[in-house]
Design a protein around this motif. Structure first.
Motif, mmCIF file in Angstrom:
data_model
loop_
_atom_site.group_PDB
_atom_site.id
_atom_site.type_symbol
_atom_site.label_atom_id
_atom_site.label_comp_id
_atom_site.label_asym_id
_atom_site.label_seq_id
_atom_site.Cartn_x
_atom_site.Cartn_y
_atom_site.Cartn_z
ATOM 1 N N THR A 10 8.847 40.695 -7.854
ATOM 2 C CA THR A 10 7.459 40.929 -7.466
ATOM 3 C C THR A 10 7.316 42.263 -6.734
ATOM 4 N N ARG B 76 4.659 41.788 -18.956
ATOM 5 C CA ARG B 76 3.986 40.858 -18.062
ATOM 6 C C ARG B 76 4.932 40.487 -16.924
ATOM 7 N N ARG B 77 6.108 40.003 -17.274
ATOM 8 C CA ARG B 77 7.092 39.577 -16.283
ATOM 9 C C ARG B 77 8.387 40.336 -16.567
ATOM 10 N N SER C 45 14.413 35.849 -13.936
ATOM 11 C CA SER C 45 13.084 36.307 -13.521
ATOM 12 C C SER C 45 11.980 35.425 -14.078
ATOM 13 N N SER C 46 12.038 35.137 -15.368
ATOM 14 C CA SER C 46 10.948 34.430 -16.040
ATOM 15 C C SER C 46 11.313 32.984 -16.305
ATOM 16 N N THR D 152 6.101 36.977 -23.462
ATOM 17 C CA THR D 152 7.127 37.423 -22.508
ATOM 18 C C THR D 152 8.497 37.441 -23.177
#
Lengths: 308, 308
Positions: free
Chosen positions: B102, B115-116, B137-138, B145
């Protein structure tokens, strides 16, 4: 032992090879060969005529207008029905997991509370052996299904591995609060509140490395997607590099037991070798002789009785 | 190199240890130590006074009324901002993955279409090296994604590993049609239709064992949950047993690069050792000197231009 000759990427050749090896290794083993008669005959011809009495054939032939997939799936269905009808004591299949689980659930019946029977695999660890489940039956499982994996896995470790008070962990990606996906974030309170059989206890979150060390859990609960990926990765690593503790003796069979059904159903990978199929048959025979499936059911029933 | 002294299960001790090792191993390395002044001073005192010019401190002190977690997360945020503001060339953190991703997405900006941002790890294989992403992460990613993971992973293999025409596979639990969970069943048509950079091609479904052999894919795409579990399992196995191909030289660092952001952000496991942190710092420095992040962005932009 009912053997599904049609299941697997290289069926029937590797299944024929594996069944023959299993027969030769265990003189007390009797086989019910389910599939094409010519594949069964290969096994019979390779055995000494004095041994022919150990082999029965249950021919499954392609019917007109039936697709190849359905034909293959009818093999495992027939093998499961042979157990349901008392013609065999256990089933070994290297075929499609979904078809095997569905056939077993319908043909043998599920234990109370079991929505989706999980497949339990055993991995060698630095500390001994570890039960990993599910390894391919329940993709996209709900919370109740994961909780049932924990109950069944604990009973497995107690009965098959003789673990007193098995430690049950939930596989995730970090032990801080809030780590993991939706399913993993929701599960810990449910698992912590479960009354597990055999004196087992929930030990909390574990990670991929804990499946290698075996230091913190005897049973690791996960969904069938993650479990299958991790199992195939670690099995490949150990096949290449040897098991984590070579002093621990021969590695466990690369075969999984279907839990939560009323019968002994062992599944090999689709890519299993003849040696894997032979080990899977021997494992199924061992479980049957130990009456392991009934013992696990008894443990869970006993816990249910206490919890009521 | 901005180093987050507060990140990791055993921070700041192992980060101090790792930063010192990295400094001693690479005389051209300059560090910006982000965290408690006393931890930074430990590193400075351990170095020869002639080397003190290589170290800058960016103190992050606990503020009144701020929770411990927020304080720790402010460390990685400050380290990322140092890169955004040109005070550092890259970041190394062993802290909370979510906070790092983030901070990097907000502080450095995401590349178009990302996106991520995924974390890409490198594993040794029997055939060389393999890029596995995402590794944390995702969690619960959507299809877009996952498709972006494929683009970014292909660019990584081309730039960092020098692979011509990388082979990109989707990690699943069986290669028959209809295997896998909802996400995996939906993805193959999308991935097959992607215009991948660097001449990369989608090679279809792969399984856990293919991540060990490296025989069928150079890049393996998965969700951050499965990827993290498999990565930690295989890393633990290789740490115990050695890498799949000992002749291939030293194993890759146990650190992951965050892809799809405008900057070099390297993440170590929370449980990283001092040696892991040192390897992560050296890896980040190597990537910065190779201008790897810009080169990956250029490859993807070039493919976008062609595809338009």
């Amino acid at each position: 032992m009912a053997v599904d000759l049609l299941g697997g990427d290289h069926a029937p050749a590797v299944v024929v090879d594996g069944a023959l090896r299993a027969c030769q290794a265990d003189p007390a083993l009797h086989l019910l060969l389910v599939g094409p008669a010519e594949a069964a005959d290969e096994i019979i011809y390779a055995l000494d005529p004095a041994e022919h009495g150990r082999i029965l054939r249950l021919p499954v032939a392609p019917a007109d207008g039936v697709k190849a997939d359905s034909w293959v799936e009818s093999g495992v269905r027939s093998a499961v029905l042979a157990v349901a009808q008392g013609q065999a004591d256990a089933v070994l299949s290297a075929g499609n997991t979904g078809a095997t689980v569905t056939s077993a659930a319908l043909g043998l019946g599920r234990r109370p509370g079991v929505r989706r029977p999980p497949l339990a695999a055993v991995l060698p660890t630095g500390a001994g052996r570890l039960v990993l489940l599910d390894v391919g039956s329940s993709v996209d499982p709900d919370e109740e299904t994961m909780a049932t994996h924990a109950l069944l896995g604990a009973a497995y470790a107690a009965v098959v591995h003789g673990v007193a008070a098995p430690r049950v962990g939930l596989l995730t990606i970090g032990t801080e609060r809030g780590k993991g996906d939706r399913l993993r974030r929701a599960l810990p309170p449910l698992l912590a509140g479960l009354a597990l059989p055999a004196g087992a206890r929930y030990v909390g979150l574990v990670e991929g490395n804990d499946v290698v060390s075996g230091a913190v859990a005897d049973v690791v609960v996960t969904d069938g997607f993650t479990g299958n990926v991790l199992l195939k990765g670690l099995e490949a690593a150990y096949a290449e590099l040897g098991p984590p503790d070579p002093a621990a003796g021969p590695p466990p069979p690369r075969a999984a037991l279907l839990l939560g059904v009323d019968g002994t159903v062992v599944v090999c990978h689709g890519a299993a070798s003849g040696a894997d199929v032979a080990a899977g048959i021997a494992f199924a025979a061992h479980l049957h002789r130990r009456a392991a499936v009934a013992a696990m059911a008894d443990l869970i029933e006993a816990q249910r009785g206490v919890s009521r």
